[in-house]
Design a protein around this motif. Sequence first.
Motif, short mmCIF file in Angstrom:
data_model
loop_
_atom_site.label_atom_id
_atom_site.label_comp_id
_atom_site.label_asym_id
_atom_site.label_seq_id
_atom_site.Cartn_x
_atom_site.Cartn_y
_atom_site.Cartn_z
N UNK A 201 0.83 -1.21 0.00
CA UNK A 201 0.00 0.00 0.00
C UNK A 201 0.87 1.27 0.00
N UNK A 202 2.11 1.15 0.51
CA UNK A 202 3.02 2.29 0.54
C UNK A 202 3.83 2.41 -0.75
N UNK A 203 3.56 1.51 -1.70
CA UNK A 203 4.24 1.61 -2.99
C UNK A 203 5.28 0.56 -3.26
N UNK A 204 5.60 -0.28 -2.26
CA UNK A 204 6.60 -1.33 -2.48
C UNK A 204 6.01 -2.41 -3.37
N UNK A 205 6.79 -2.87 -4.35
CA UNK A 205 6.33 -3.89 -5.29
C UNK A 205 6.30 -5.25 -4.61
N UNK A 206 5.15 -5.92 -4.66
CA UNK A 206 5.00 -7.25 -4.06
C UNK A 206 4.55 -8.21 -5.16
N UNK A 207 5.32 -9.29 -5.34
CA UNK A 207 4.99 -10.28 -6.38
C UNK A 207 5.02 -11.69 -5.79
N UNK A 208 4.26 -12.56 -6.43
CA UNK A 208 4.30 -13.99 -6.09
C UNK A 208 4.55 -14.74 -7.39
#
Length: 490
Positions: A201-208
């Motif tokens: 939500x703060x802009x950090x990229x999260x991937x799986x």
Amino acid sequence: MAKNFAQLAESIVDALGGADNVAAVTHCMTRLRFVLHDESVVDAAVLKSLSGVMGVVRSDTQCQVIIGNNVSQAYAEVQKLLPEGVSAKEASPAKSRLTLRRIGAGILDALIGTMSPLIPAIIGGSMVKLLAMILEMSGVFSKTDPTLVILNVIGDGAFFFLPVMVAASAAVKFKTNLSLAIAIAGVLVHPAFIDLMAKAAQGQKVEFVGLSVTAVKYTYTVIPALCMTWLLSYIEKWVDRITPVVTKNFLKPMLIMLIAAPIAIVLIGPLGIWIGTGISALVYTVHSYLGWLSVAIMGAAWPLLVMTGMHRVFTPTIIQTIAETGKEGMVMPSEIGANLSLGGSSLAVAWRTKNPELRQTALAAAASAIIAGISEPALYGVALRLKRPLIACLISGFICGAVAGIGGLASHSMASPGLFTSVQFFDPANPMSIVWVAGVMILAVVISFITTLLLGFEDIPVEAPRTAAHKSSEAVPSAALTASPAVKTH
């Protein structure tokens, strides 16, 4: 109200076509919900005429028998009459051609069937949160006092872990593995996953595995877990077909988890949030345009929504709105006038009727609606039964909804509005909210009471004692053996 629940249960099951015709049975706060093998054998006339049955609602998938606040006692007796295990399962209705109507009915049934068992926990948590709020407002505990913190945690438990509760209830509804559904929903509220979503939500990229994960907060939500569990019911069947028998004990659950959980995180979860947000946005966009008029319309329509069971459709919307904004200002305020109007109308019936049994039913129903906010006994046992009192309630509900809307009332929790639960509308920042709530409640009882007396109703005749049939025809006139004609009261 019937006191012999064993006899009532036996009569209900017989009217439904016998124990062998019952495929499944559950209950909510006031209703027995039956799934039947053959709907055509139901004797609806007999079912509705039973003393202790306030009404019957039938749909494509269920036959709902309204009992009232003592439904759990009737349910316990019904269970004794059915084969072991029937009440613990849900049966699927017979397959037929898909239509928009059947799809809509299926979605509504899934939502209501999933949410109804959770209502006690939601109301219980709401009331504990209200208690904590009152204790803080009155200065008994400070905001940081451990006792108050623990009380808030107790109240928040049902909401924070709502996705897990929804998954468990939906697993029963969709006949899929309960533990797997809970485990997958647990992923959505796992502390590590919540922390990851906060970073996203703060802009950090999260991937799986290369797939982007949308930043979503799943606590306090309903739709994502419901959709996920529905999909799980199909994934489980597919995995069961492709796994060798010798590996089912370990390979089947592992594959289900590895397939269902990522789909829930990447696709179903965000989709469910968007659906829920879209429904909420639609409802409150109408509210923003119509203002107090939308609350008035909802106040008049509420008894009709309860009759069809569609009032449960608003449960996810209310929960999500309170979670996001801290209050809900359209649906819950409309319920104040609707619930207490049914109570006031029942008091008028009790005042005017010549039928002792109806008077007892009306007084009990009025107490339930006014004090506890449980309106179904008044709706089915009195208003709908006599017709004109229902019209009085719709008129009163509209007027009181308008007043609640003009007063800007909003609920900070979710419990059926009544005298004991009215504190949910108190706003610490607006002391006048107490005056508005009290005014709406008094207005609802007074207007519905007077309107019911003005409209009048067809009183239910008092039948002559059955012992008269054993007396000689010379001693007892034949007219005394029949029910006296209905009397219109004014």
